[in-house]
Motif scaffolding. Structure first.
Motif, PDB file in Angstrom:
ATOM      1  N   ALA A  50      38.304  -4.905 -19.695  1.00 43.56           N
ATOM      2  CA  ALA A  50      36.941  -4.431 -19.477  1.00 43.56           C
ATOM      3  C   ALA A  50      35.929  -5.540 -19.755  1.00 43.56           C
ATOM      4  N   VAL A  51      36.113  -6.241 -20.868  1.00 44.04           N
ATOM      5  CA  VAL A  51      35.184  -7.314 -21.245  1.00 44.04           C
ATOM      6  C   VAL A  51      35.277  -8.477 -20.262  1.00 44.04           C
ATOM      7  N   ALA A  52      36.489  -8.814 -19.864  1.00 43.86           N
ATOM      8  CA  ALA A  52      36.656  -9.935 -18.929  1.00 43.86           C
ATOM      9  C   ALA A  52      35.964  -9.642 -17.598  1.00 43.86           C
ATOM     10  N   LEU A  53      36.171  -8.432 -17.077  1.00 42.95           N
ATOM     11  CA  LEU A  53      35.539  -8.061 -15.815  1.00 42.95           C
ATOM     12  C   LEU A  53      34.017  -8.066 -15.940  1.00 42.95           C
ATOM     13  N   ALA A  54      33.508  -7.421 -16.968  1.00 47.28           N
ATOM     14  CA  ALA A  54      32.058  -7.313 -17.131  1.00 47.28           C
ATOM     15  C   ALA A  54      31.410  -8.673 -17.355  1.00 47.28           C
ATOM     16  N   VAL A  57      22.465  -5.231 -11.349  1.00 50.45           N
ATOM     17  CA  VAL A  57      23.893  -5.284 -11.658  1.00 50.45           C
ATOM     18  C   VAL A  57      24.123  -6.132 -12.905  1.00 50.45           C
ATOM     19  N   ALA A  58      23.428  -7.261 -12.993  1.00 53.52           N
ATOM     20  CA  ALA A  58      23.582  -8.119 -14.171  1.00 53.52           C
ATOM     21  C   ALA A  58      23.183  -7.384 -15.444  1.00 53.52           C
ATOM     22  N   ALA A  89      24.595  -4.827 -20.537  1.00 54.38           N
ATOM     23  CA  ALA A  89      24.536  -3.652 -21.408  1.00 54.38           C
ATOM     24  C   ALA A  89      25.934  -3.117 -21.702  1.00 54.38           C
ATOM     25  N   PHE A  90      26.814  -3.159 -20.708  1.00 59.08           N
ATOM     26  CA  PHE A  90      28.196  -2.702 -20.903  1.00 59.08           C
ATOM     27  C   PHE A  90      28.875  -3.519 -21.997  1.00 59.08           C
TER      28      PHE A  90
END
Length: 284
Positions: A244-248, A263-264, A269-270
């Motif tokens: 999740a962190v890598a994708l975000a 989107v950024a 925020a994610f």
């Protein structure tokens, strides 16, 4: 064949507008608009086609880039199309207006505002009527599918009717499957959102993964990045926080680089723990 005219070159106007839309899908909104603005033609129908493409691209730029440029472009398209002896493109311009009104109601002061609270019920009802009317006026299945898609979005995100919306998305998906990857992508994105809400993570993954591929095949860079955010949400939901962190992290980097600020912001925020799908914040 009607062509643009410059001292050095001549190109068919439909090729120019197609190229501009390709640039816009890649997140090159300013380059796309500059291409349209630099195109010179004496044909009123061609000027109307250029103005319509400008309105469509400005709307996309505003949505992803957080700018506010569509009003002037819509007015220019309205003037160009209205000046034709036999107007063309009226449905397409009305659809731009519908999307513009939907975005304004959804975003409000710049933040997502889902549901009917704080909105004029008469304005909401009129927007829904306009979407339904565009479904009836559409000249082909793809246009009808796009109108159906936005009818679903209006019902879903402005009226908060989560039960009715998927039927509209299914009809949009049927229209997009054989003819329009971007329409199919949009429908799958929002059908997957309902799967996610229903905790059917596997079905959501199937739909969101396919939506990502369709958006990429259509060259939709900011839309593909926003779709990757949903896959990051699924990774977190299923316990794979490193993925999740890598994708975000990559979504935030890429979206920031092309100016897709909404989107950024969602990706950033994610990374601090915010779920972009909370409160229906997954439009895009």
């Amino acid at each position: 064949m009607t062509k643009t005219s410059t001292p050095h070159a001549a190109l068919p106007v439909d090729e120019v507008t197609a190229a501009a839309r390709e640039l816009a899908r890649a997140g090159r909104w300013q380059r796309a608009l500059c291409l349209l603005d630099a195109t010179v033609t004496t044909e009123p129908r061609d000027r109307a086609a250029l103005a319509l493409a400008g309105a469509q691209i400005a709307l996309e730029r505003d949505w992803f880039g957080g700018t506010d440029t569509a009003d002037a472009r819509i007015a220019a398209a309205d003037s160009a199309i209205g000046g034709l002896t036999e107007p063309v493109g009226l449905w397409d311009l009305d659809f731009v207006r519908l999307r513009h009104a939907y975005f304004r109601l959804l975003l409000g002061d710049g933040a997502f505002r889902f549901g009917p609270a704080g909105k004029d019920p008469a304005e909401l009802a009129e927007l829904r009527r306009r979407a339904d009317e565009l479904c009836g006026r559409a000249a082909d299945d793809v246009r009808r599918g796009w109108a159906r898609m936005y009818l679903g979005l209006i019902v879903d995100n402005l009226f908060a009717d989560r039960d009715e919306a998927p039927a509209h998305y299914e009809l949009a998906l049927d229209a997009g499957e054989s003819a329009d990857d971007l329409l199919a992508r949009e429908a799958l994105r929002h059908l997957g959102d309902h799967d996610h809400d229903n905790l059917d993570h596997e079905r959501a993954r199937q739909r969101w993964t396919r939506a990502t591929a369709l958006g990429a095949r259509a060259g939709n860079v900011p839309g593909t990045l926003s779709q990757q955010m949903l896959l990051a949400v699924l990774a977190r939901d299923t316990g794979d926080e490193p993925a999740a962190v890598a994708l975000a992290t990559e979504v935030a980097r890429w979206a920031g680089a092309i100016g897709a600020v909404r989107v950024a912001s969602q990706a950033t925020a994610f990374l601090t723990g915010t779920d972009p799908t909370a409160g229906r914040g997954n439009d895009g």
